[in-house]
Design a protein around this motif. Structure first.
Motif, short mmCIF file in Angstrom:
data_model
loop_
_atom_site.label_atom_id
_atom_site.label_comp_id
_atom_site.label_asym_id
_atom_site.label_seq_id
_atom_site.Cartn_x
_atom_site.Cartn_y
_atom_site.Cartn_z
N MET A 1 0.82 -1.20 0.00
CA MET A 1 0.00 0.00 0.00
C MET A 1 0.87 1.26 0.00
O MET A 1 0.53 2.23 -0.66
CB MET A 1 -0.91 -0.03 1.23
CG MET A 1 -1.96 1.02 1.20
SD MET A 1 -3.10 0.69 -0.12
CE MET A 1 -4.45 1.62 0.37
N ALA A 2 1.97 1.23 0.72
CA ALA A 2 2.86 2.39 0.77
C ALA A 2 3.51 2.63 -0.58
O ALA A 2 3.71 3.78 -0.98
CB ALA A 2 3.92 2.20 1.84
N ARG A 3 3.80 1.55 -1.29
CA ARG A 3 4.41 1.70 -2.61
C ARG A 3 3.43 2.35 -3.59
O ARG A 3 3.81 3.17 -4.42
CB ARG A 3 4.85 0.33 -3.12
CG ARG A 3 5.52 0.41 -4.45
CD ARG A 3 6.00 -0.92 -4.90
NE ARG A 3 6.41 -0.81 -6.28
CZ ARG A 3 7.11 -1.69 -6.91
NH1 ARG A 3 7.47 -2.80 -6.31
NH2 ARG A 3 7.42 -1.52 -8.17
N MET A 4 2.15 1.97 -3.48
CA MET A 4 1.14 2.55 -4.35
C MET A 4 0.96 4.04 -4.04
O MET A 4 0.81 4.87 -4.95
CB MET A 4 -0.19 1.82 -4.16
CG MET A 4 -1.05 1.83 -5.37
SD MET A 4 -2.10 0.41 -5.35
CE MET A 4 -3.60 1.11 -4.84
N ALA A 5 0.97 4.41 -2.78
CA ALA A 5 0.85 5.82 -2.40
C ALA A 5 2.05 6.62 -2.88
O ALA A 5 1.90 7.75 -3.33
CB ALA A 5 0.70 5.94 -0.89
N THR A 6 3.23 6.02 -2.82
CA THR A 6 4.43 6.70 -3.31
C THR A 6 4.36 6.90 -4.81
O THR A 6 4.73 7.96 -5.32
CB THR A 6 5.68 5.88 -2.94
OG1 THR A 6 5.68 5.67 -1.53
CG2 THR A 6 6.94 6.61 -3.34
N LEU A 7 3.89 5.90 -5.53
CA LEU A 7 3.73 6.02 -6.98
C LEU A 7 2.69 7.08 -7.33
O LEU A 7 2.90 7.88 -8.25
CB LEU A 7 3.35 4.66 -7.58
CG LEU A 7 3.15 4.62 -9.08
CD1 LEU A 7 4.46 4.95 -9.79
CD2 LEU A 7 2.64 3.26 -9.51
N LEU A 8 1.59 7.10 -6.60
CA LEU A 8 0.55 8.10 -6.84
C LEU A 8 1.08 9.50 -6.54
O LEU A 8 0.82 10.45 -7.29
CB LEU A 8 -0.68 7.80 -5.99
CG LEU A 8 -1.87 8.72 -6.15
CD1 LEU A 8 -2.37 8.70 -7.59
CD2 LEU A 8 -2.98 8.34 -5.20
N GLU A 9 1.84 9.63 -5.47
CA GLU A 9 2.42 10.92 -5.11
C GLU A 9 3.38 11.41 -6.19
O GLU A 9 3.33 12.58 -6.60
CB GLU A 9 3.15 10.79 -3.78
CG GLU A 9 3.72 12.06 -3.24
CD GLU A 9 4.41 11.86 -1.91
OE1 GLU A 9 5.24 12.71 -1.57
OE2 GLU A 9 4.12 10.87 -1.22
N ALA A 10 4.22 10.52 -6.69
CA ALA A 10 5.15 10.90 -7.75
C ALA A 10 4.41 11.26 -9.04
O ALA A 10 4.79 12.21 -9.74
CB ALA A 10 6.14 9.77 -8.01
N SER A 11 3.36 10.53 -9.33
CA SER A 11 2.57 10.82 -10.54
C SER A 11 1.89 12.17 -10.43
O SER A 11 1.86 12.94 -11.40
CB SER A 11 1.53 9.73 -10.76
OG SER A 11 2.14 8.49 -10.95
N LEU A 12 1.32 12.47 -9.27
CA LEU A 12 0.66 13.76 -9.09
C LEU A 12 1.66 14.92 -9.17
O LEU A 12 1.35 15.98 -9.72
CB LEU A 12 -0.10 13.80 -7.77
CG LEU A 12 -1.38 12.97 -7.72
CD1 LEU A 12 -1.94 12.94 -6.31
CD2 LEU A 12 -2.40 13.49 -8.70
N LYS A 13 2.86 14.72 -8.65
CA LYS A 13 3.90 15.75 -8.78
C LYS A 13 4.24 15.99 -10.24
O LYS A 13 4.39 17.13 -10.68
CB LYS A 13 5.16 15.33 -8.03
CG LYS A 13 5.15 15.58 -6.57
CD LYS A 13 6.50 15.19 -5.97
CE LYS A 13 6.55 15.38 -4.50
NZ LYS A 13 7.85 15.00 -3.92
N LEU A 14 4.37 14.91 -11.00
CA LEU A 14 4.70 15.03 -12.42
C LEU A 14 3.58 15.71 -13.19
O LEU A 14 3.84 16.61 -14.00
CB LEU A 14 5.00 13.66 -13.02
CG LEU A 14 5.32 13.64 -14.51
CD1 LEU A 14 6.64 14.35 -14.77
CD2 LEU A 14 5.34 12.23 -15.04
N VAL A 15 2.34 15.31 -12.94
CA VAL A 15 1.20 15.91 -13.63
C VAL A 15 1.10 17.40 -13.30
O VAL A 15 0.84 18.23 -14.17
CB VAL A 15 -0.10 15.17 -13.28
CG1 VAL A 15 -1.33 15.93 -13.74
CG2 VAL A 15 -0.10 13.78 -13.88
#
Length: 126
Positions: free
Chosen positions: A1-15
């Motif tokens: 779950m933490a990995r998914m949140a980290t990926l989502l956080e990185a994606s939102l930063k990029l977007v």
């Protein structure tokens, strides 16, 4: 779950980063078009085949406004989602989310006004 949140956080930063840069570029071009159009009206340059700054008739004004609204919605939506994901802890975060929602509303209103005409312009080009 933490990995998914980290990926989502990185994606939102990029977007957000892509959206804000694109919004700045498109807004600059749109502002340049407005300044040139105002200069043309005041200096009496040759008349165009369509009324300038008309949302219904000016294809550059409508499509430029829709592009600006689209990138504002993209960047402010990613900004708000990112702050909600990482948490709202202090007054600065609350203020940032408030301004994020304000810009989201501004971009959405701009899209609501200009998007239908911009789509019609795009469909006539195809």
């Amino acid at each position: 779950m933490a990995r998914m949140a980290t990926l989502l956080e990185a994606s939102l930063k990029l977007v957000f980063a892509v959206g804000i840069r694109a919004a700045l570029v498109v807004s600059g071009l749109f502002l340049l078009y407005v300044v040139i159009g105002i200069s043309a009206v005041f200096l009496g340059w040759p008349a165009l085949s369509y009324p300038i700054f008309s949302i219904e008739a000016d294809p550059f004004f409508a499509s430029g406004g829709a592009a600006v609204g689209l990138f504002i919605v993209q960047s402010s939506g990613a900004f708000v989602l990112y702050h909600i994901l990482v948490g709202i802890e202090d007054d600065k975060s609350q203020l940032a989310i408030l301004f994020g929602f304000i810009s989201l509303g501004f971009g959405g209103a701009l899209l609501r006004i200009t998007l239908s005409q911009a789509i019609q312009v795009f469909l006539t080009l195809i």
